[in-house]
Design a protein around this motif. Structure first.
Motif, PDB file in Angstrom:
ATOM      1  N   THR A 191       0.785  -1.187  -0.171  1.00 35.36           N
ATOM      2  CA  THR A 191      -0.042   0.026   0.037  1.00 35.36           C
ATOM      3  C   THR A 191       0.895   1.131   0.073  1.00 35.36           C
ATOM      4  O   THR A 191       0.370   2.296  -0.564  1.00 35.36           O
ATOM      5  CB  THR A 191      -1.058  -0.086   1.214  1.00 35.36           C
ATOM      6  N   MET A 192       1.951   1.141   0.403  1.00 38.60           N
ATOM      7  CA  MET A 192       2.854   2.445   0.383  1.00 38.60           C
ATOM      8  C   MET A 192       3.124   2.743  -0.968  1.00 38.60           C
ATOM      9  O   MET A 192       3.142   3.888  -1.522  1.00 38.60           O
ATOM     10  CB  MET A 192       4.212   2.110   1.327  1.00 38.60           C
ATOM     11  N   LEU A 193       3.491   1.654  -1.764  1.00 38.25           N
ATOM     12  CA  LEU A 193       3.960   1.988  -3.110  1.00 38.25           C
ATOM     13  C   LEU A 193       2.813   2.215  -3.890  1.00 38.25           C
ATOM     14  O   LEU A 193       2.621   3.173  -4.838  1.00 38.25           O
ATOM     15  CB  LEU A 193       4.457   0.662  -3.741  1.00 38.25           C
ATOM     16  N   GLU A 194       1.668   1.599  -3.660  1.00 42.74           N
ATOM     17  CA  GLU A 194       0.488   2.034  -4.221  1.00 42.74           C
ATOM     18  C   GLU A 194      -0.105   3.611  -3.941  1.00 42.74           C
ATOM     19  O   GLU A 194      -0.547   4.214  -5.090  1.00 42.74           O
ATOM     20  CB  GLU A 194      -0.771   1.220  -3.668  1.00 42.74           C
ATOM     21  N   SER A 195       0.142   4.030  -2.603  1.00 38.52           N
ATOM     22  CA  SER A 195      -0.105   5.207  -2.387  1.00 38.52           C
ATOM     23  C   SER A 195       1.092   6.314  -3.347  1.00 38.52           C
ATOM     24  O   SER A 195       0.496   7.345  -3.662  1.00 38.52           O
ATOM     25  CB  SER A 195      -0.071   5.599  -0.824  1.00 38.52           C
ATOM     26  N   TYR A 196       2.248   5.974  -3.328  1.00 35.12           N
ATOM     27  CA  TYR A 196       2.956   6.692  -4.077  1.00 35.12           C
ATOM     28  C   TYR A 196       2.809   6.804  -5.506  1.00 35.12           C
ATOM     29  O   TYR A 196       2.835   7.961  -6.290  1.00 35.12           O
ATOM     30  CB  TYR A 196       4.301   6.040  -3.832  1.00 35.12           C
ATOM     31  N   VAL A 197       2.426   5.699  -6.072  1.00 30.65           N
ATOM     32  CA  VAL A 197       2.088   5.726  -7.558  1.00 30.65           C
ATOM     33  C   VAL A 197       0.891   6.725  -7.798  1.00 30.65           C
ATOM     34  O   VAL A 197       0.700   7.106  -8.812  1.00 30.65           O
ATOM     35  CB  VAL A 197       1.859   4.262  -8.000  1.00 30.65           C
ATOM     36  N   LEU A 198      -0.177   6.456  -6.877  1.00 36.50           N
ATOM     37  CA  LEU A 198      -1.449   7.244  -7.073  1.00 36.50           C
ATOM     38  C   LEU A 198      -0.999   8.688  -6.955  1.00 36.50           C
ATOM     39  O   LEU A 198      -1.740   9.573  -7.457  1.00 36.50           O
ATOM     40  CB  LEU A 198      -2.424   6.632  -6.094  1.00 36.50           C
ATOM     41  N   ASN A 199      -0.397   9.266  -5.988  1.00 38.14           N
ATOM     42  CA  ASN A 199      -0.268  10.289  -5.477  1.00 38.14           C
ATOM     43  C   ASN A 199       1.358  10.797  -5.233  1.00 38.14           C
ATOM     44  O   ASN A 199       1.450  10.789  -4.073  1.00 38.14           O
ATOM     45  CB  ASN A 199      -0.976  10.947  -4.609  1.00 38.14           C
ATOM     46  N   SER A 200       2.247  10.591  -6.204  1.00 35.10           N
ATOM     47  CA  SER A 200       3.853  10.870  -5.754  1.00 35.10           C
ATOM     48  C   SER A 200       4.051  12.099  -5.032  1.00 35.10           C
ATOM     49  O   SER A 200       5.157  12.286  -4.374  1.00 35.10           O
ATOM     50  CB  SER A 200       4.647  10.741  -7.056  1.00 35.10           C
ATOM     51  N   ARG A 201       3.230  13.035  -5.403  1.00 39.87           N
ATOM     52  CA  ARG A 201       3.664  14.521  -4.744  1.00 39.87           C
ATOM     53  C   ARG A 201       3.085  14.603  -3.237  1.00 39.87           C
ATOM     54  O   ARG A 201       3.340  15.634  -2.615  1.00 39.87           O
ATOM     55  CB  ARG A 201       2.911  15.574  -5.508  1.00 39.87           C
ATOM     56  N   ALA A 202       2.235  13.548  -2.642  1.00 40.55           N
ATOM     57  CA  ALA A 202       1.953  13.586  -1.415  1.00 40.55           C
ATOM     58  C   ALA A 202       3.097  13.746  -0.313  1.00 40.55           C
ATOM     59  O   ALA A 202       4.170  12.789  -1.130  1.00 40.55           O
ATOM     60  CB  ALA A 202       1.117  12.373  -0.941  1.00 40.55           C
ATOM     61  N   THR A 203       3.096  14.188   0.859  1.00 40.42           N
ATOM     62  CA  THR A 203       4.385  14.467   1.321  1.00 40.42           C
ATOM     63  C   THR A 203       4.749  13.070   2.101  1.00 40.42           C
ATOM     64  O   THR A 203       5.834  13.002   2.639  1.00 40.42           O
ATOM     65  CB  THR A 203       4.609  15.443   2.340  1.00 40.42           C
ATOM     66  N   ARG A 204       3.461  12.287   2.539  1.00 40.30           N
ATOM     67  CA  ARG A 204       3.811  11.217   3.292  1.00 40.30           C
ATOM     68  C   ARG A 204       2.820  10.017   2.843  1.00 40.30           C
ATOM     69  O   ARG A 204       2.095  10.283   2.292  1.00 40.30           O
ATOM     70  CB  ARG A 204       3.359  11.592   4.834  1.00 40.30           C
ATOM     71  N   HIS A 205       3.413   8.806   2.947  1.00 38.77           N
ATOM     72  CA  HIS A 205       2.946   7.728   2.513  1.00 38.77           C
ATOM     73  C   HIS A 205       2.946   6.400   3.188  1.00 38.77           C
ATOM     74  O   HIS A 205       2.759   5.455   3.260  1.00 38.77           O
ATOM     75  CB  HIS A 205       3.518   6.962   1.137  1.00 38.77           C
ATOM     76  N   ASP A 206       3.131   6.859   4.747  1.00 41.89           N
ATOM     77  CA  ASP A 206       2.849   5.993   5.665  1.00 41.89           C
ATOM     78  C   ASP A 206       1.268   5.682   6.160  1.00 41.89           C
ATOM     79  O   ASP A 206       0.443   6.153   5.585  1.00 41.89           O
ATOM     80  CB  ASP A 206       3.623   6.634   7.156  1.00 41.89           C
ATOM     81  N   LEU A 207       1.197   4.344   6.852  1.00 41.30           N
ATOM     82  CA  LEU A 207      -0.085   3.991   7.147  1.00 41.30           C
ATOM     83  C   LEU A 207      -1.064   5.170   7.683  1.00 41.30           C
ATOM     84  O   LEU A 207      -2.287   5.199   7.253  1.00 41.30           O
ATOM     85  CB  LEU A 207       0.053   2.758   7.965  1.00 41.30           C
ATOM     86  N   GLU A 208      -0.280   5.597   8.713  1.00 44.55           N
ATOM     87  CA  GLU A 208      -1.501   6.741   9.411  1.00 44.55           C
ATOM     88  C   GLU A 208      -1.997   7.992   8.397  1.00 44.55           C
ATOM     89  O   GLU A 208      -2.869   8.457   8.461  1.00 44.55           O
ATOM     90  CB  GLU A 208      -0.575   7.443  10.511  1.00 44.55           C
TER      91      GLU A 208
END
Length: 168
Positions: free
Chosen positions: A65-82
């Motif tokens: 899910t960390m990689l999914e989050s990054y691919v979906l929105n690489s500009r987000a500052t954080r991709h941790d679970l919280e």
């Protein structure tokens, strides 16, 4: 909505009787090292490392899910679970500091009461699965992003395993 926690290694005063680490790892190793069932998690590079340190070669990784989050929105500052749980699910998760404390007073996880450790760990697993379902649905709606994820994810697992083997 449901998860399980297998306590072992809790060594605080009054800790309940638990299975031994070797016994738990021996029972879980065939499942963790098998290609099936496929595994979903958050920041699986960390899990690969921890399990490798205990002689377990995690296999069958399907989604991170960390990689999914990054691919979906690489500009987000954080991709941790919280952060991703709050952003995509509207869920406030239990913070590690709420479980173990912080700073000089932070407890090692082995000293966190089993009940609290179970609540924290089960939520982590449950939220990771819910987050995957949400993120993957969004990635599937954008074929180029899904393809990018698949191109990154496929070679990533062997590379991570090789890195762990080399001690990187």
């Amino acid at each position: 909505g449901a998860a399980a926690y297998i306590p072992f290694g809790h060594d605080y005063l009054g800790a309940p009787e638990q299975l031994g680490e070797a016994e738990v790892l021996a029972a879980l190793r065939p499942l963790l090292e098998a290609k099936q069932p496929r595994k979903i998690g958050q920041n699986l590079k960390y899990d690969l490392s921890v399990l490798a340190n205990h002689g377990v070669a995690l296999d069958g990784i399907a989604f991170d899910t960390m990689l999914e989050s990054y691919v979906l929105n690489s500009r987000a500052t954080r991709h941790d679970l919280e952060s991703t749980a709050k952003l995509y699910l509207g869920v406030d998760t239990i913070h590690y500091e709420d479980v173990a404390g912080k700073g000089a007073k932070q407890l090692p996880f082995s000293e966190v009461p089993v009940e609290r450790a179970a609540e924290y760990s089960a939520e982590d697993s449950d939220v990771s699965l819910r987050l995957h379902r949400t993120l993957w649905a969004q990635l599937e709606r954008t074929p180029r992003l899904r393809q990018l994820y698949e191109e990154i994810e496929q070679p990533l697992v062997p590379v991570l395993l090789d890195m762990e083997h080399l001690g990187v």
